[in-house]
Design an enzyme around this catalytic site. Structure first.
Site, PDB file in Angstrom:
ATOM      1  N   GLU A 222       0.834  -1.190   0.000  1.00  0.00           N
ATOM      2  CA  GLU A 222       0.000   0.000   0.000  1.00  0.00           C
ATOM      3  C   GLU A 222       0.872   1.244   0.000  1.00  0.00           C
ATOM      4  O   GLU A 222       1.898   1.278   0.673  1.00  0.00           O
ATOM      5  CB  GLU A 222      -0.908  -0.012   1.245  1.00  0.00           C
ATOM      6  CG  GLU A 222      -1.691  -1.319   1.341  1.00  0.00           C
ATOM      7  CD  GLU A 222      -2.489  -1.493   2.631  1.00  0.00           C
ATOM      8  OE1 GLU A 222      -2.730  -0.499   3.325  1.00  0.00           O
ATOM      9  OE2 GLU A 222      -2.871  -2.632   2.918  1.00  0.00           O
ATOM     10  N   GLU A 333      -9.801   5.568   2.678  1.00  0.00           N
ATOM     11  CA  GLU A 333     -10.221   4.779   3.838  1.00  0.00           C
ATOM     12  C   GLU A 333     -10.169   5.672   5.069  1.00  0.00           C
ATOM     13  O   GLU A 333      -9.232   6.466   5.219  1.00  0.00           O
ATOM     14  CB  GLU A 333      -9.268   3.588   4.034  1.00  0.00           C
ATOM     15  CG  GLU A 333      -9.549   2.769   5.293  1.00  0.00           C
ATOM     16  CD  GLU A 333      -8.591   1.585   5.482  1.00  0.00           C
ATOM     17  OE1 GLU A 333      -7.767   1.341   4.579  1.00  0.00           O
ATOM     18  OE2 GLU A 333      -8.676   0.936   6.524  1.00  0.00           O
TER      19      GLU A 333
END
Ligand code: NAG
Ligand code: NAG
Length: 418
Positions: A222, A333
């Site tokens: 990520e 997120e």
């Protein structure tokens, strides 16, 4: 009262007498308080994380950036790294032919950089590392959890069961592709500084490179930007990476906070503040992030901006990703801790809904994947996913300039998201 004071005084005398003689590792046995043991533990962890610096730079945001010799970085603490030969450049680059012959870091546009650059640079042969302070570790729930994701959570579009997913408190607004073998991904990501309601919440915008099913052995790489008061002690927008090879359980961490990512670049510090950030109805800034798998060595490389090849995750860290990725996700997120039983007002992206468009909502543009021939391709059959579109939403589009793009995010708590 007086007696108690006396006892405390005596206790300190005893401690001062005992400490110098017990520092060789014998411990202070049962008389040592848990506090001092915690301090020792924190100090030990700090010594492990913070390597001796060639030079240190004090950033205006309070960070200290240590220039560490490239061979002394945390990655090499891992026993399986002892025989690893550091790769100073990838053998292939999805955007450049004859990459091995070109210089890794040319100087083109470098508009969006990092705040600490205003106070100095790291010399060749070193890498800039954000120094971990005692208070950074003390904000974590335990020494072990520092630098790791707290909850096991990943946007799992295929079995979208809102009840199940909202339990973890994580909310997403993402775009994804699956059902193919992927060897990397790219995006240009609009940079904002979303407001965070609770210090233990965060808001991030990133690319996920995923391998395996969404089980206990999920592999993930990520990279993007995040605001995380618990991790960094402020509300600044920071460049970050994360990796795990077991669905956020025992392996992996943010940035260089464990042995994993090997950095080669001396200009960009993981976890450092990105500067400048976009304003509502004002100047817009974005960053390029490219992650790709070197077809020769198998390592996963990361590039920031047009020029900064930061380093790589060695192939051996992973199981599924040592071959290829099975899914790519792009988007936002946040953690919704639902304090006082209400949805958090922590913002995603700019804090505005996708419908508001450029200059108001946050975007990802020119999203691409890397195919088996090491070429960048527009994504096919894009899916979108969000748990609660009235809190955070996502909206895709396509134009000549922006390629495949999407707007995403929202304010969290609002009349339709109570
Ligand atoms: C490193 O190489 C040496 C010599 O070839 C070998 O004995 C050792 O087991 C290797 N260590 C690891 C962790 O692979
Ligand atoms: C971060 O922002 C919150 C409100 O969004 C504020 O209460 C807090 O004081 C800020 N923290 C720092 C370190 O600036």
């Amino acid at each position: 009262m007086k007696m108690k004071k006396m006892m405390v005084y005596l206790w300190w005398v005893v401690l001062l007498l005992v400490l110098p003689f017990s520092s060789a590792g014998s411990g202070i046995s049962s008389t040592s308080s848990s506090v001092s043991q915690q301090t020792l533990g924190v100090q030990k962890h700090l010594n492990q994380l913070n390597k001796p610096a060639v030079k240190s730079i004090k950033s205006p945001d309070g960070d200290i950036i240590d220039c560490i010799h490239v061979a002394h970085q945390p990655a090499f603490d891992h026993p399986s790294m002892t025989n690893h030969t550091i790769q100073m450049r990838p053998s292939y680059h999805p955007e450049r032919l004859n990459f091995g012959e070109s210089k890794v870091s040319s100087s083109k546009s470098k508009r969006v950089t990092q705040l600490w650059h205003t106070k100095g640079r790291c010399p060749e042969g070193t890498i800039p590392v954000r120094r971990t302070k005692q208070e950074d570790i003390l904000r974590a729930s335990s020494i072990k959890s520092y630098g790791k994701k707290k909850q096991k959570s990943f946007p799992q579009p295929r079995s979208a069961d809102p009840d199940l997913l909202s339990q973890s408190g994580h909310q997403h607004a993402i775009v994804y592709v699956e059902g193919d073998k992927f060897y990397g991904a790219k995006a240009t990501i609009n940079v904002w500084e979303p407001k965070i309601q609770q210090p233990n919440e965060f808001s991030l915008s990133q690319i996920w490179i995923l391998g395996g099913a969404f089980g206990q052995d999920l592999n993930s790489i990520e990279a993007g930007w995040q605001v995380s008061p618990d991790l960094y002690g402020d509300n600044n927008t920071r460049l970050f990476t994360y990796w795990t090879s077991d669905a956020y359980q025992a392996t992996g961490c943010y940035n260089l906070l464990c042995s994993g990512f090997i950095q080669i670049n001396n200009e960009i510090a993981m976890g450092a503040t990105i500067y400048p950030v976009s304003g509502f109805h004002a100047s817009q800034y974005d960053i390029n992030i490219l992650v790709w798998k070197d077809p020769k060595e198998g390592n996963w490389w990361m590039q920031f901006g047009d020029d900064y090849v930061l380093g790589y995750w060695p192939a051996f860290l992973f199981s599924y990703l040592s071959d290829s990725a099975s899914m790519i996700e792009w988007g936002g997120e946040v953690v919704n801790s639902e304090s006082e039983g209400q949805h958090t007002s922590t913002q995603m992206g700019s804090g505005h809904f996708p419908g508001e468009g450029f200059g108001k909502a946050s975007y990802f543009r020119n999203i691409q994947t890397v195919d088996g021939s090491n070429n960048l391709r527009p994504p096919k059959d894009i899916g979108t996913y969000t748990e609660q579109p009235d809190c955070y939403d996502v909206k895709t589009g396509k134009t000549g300039d922006w390629g495949n793009y999407f707007y995403y995010g929202g304010p969290g708590k609002n009349p339709k998201c109570p």
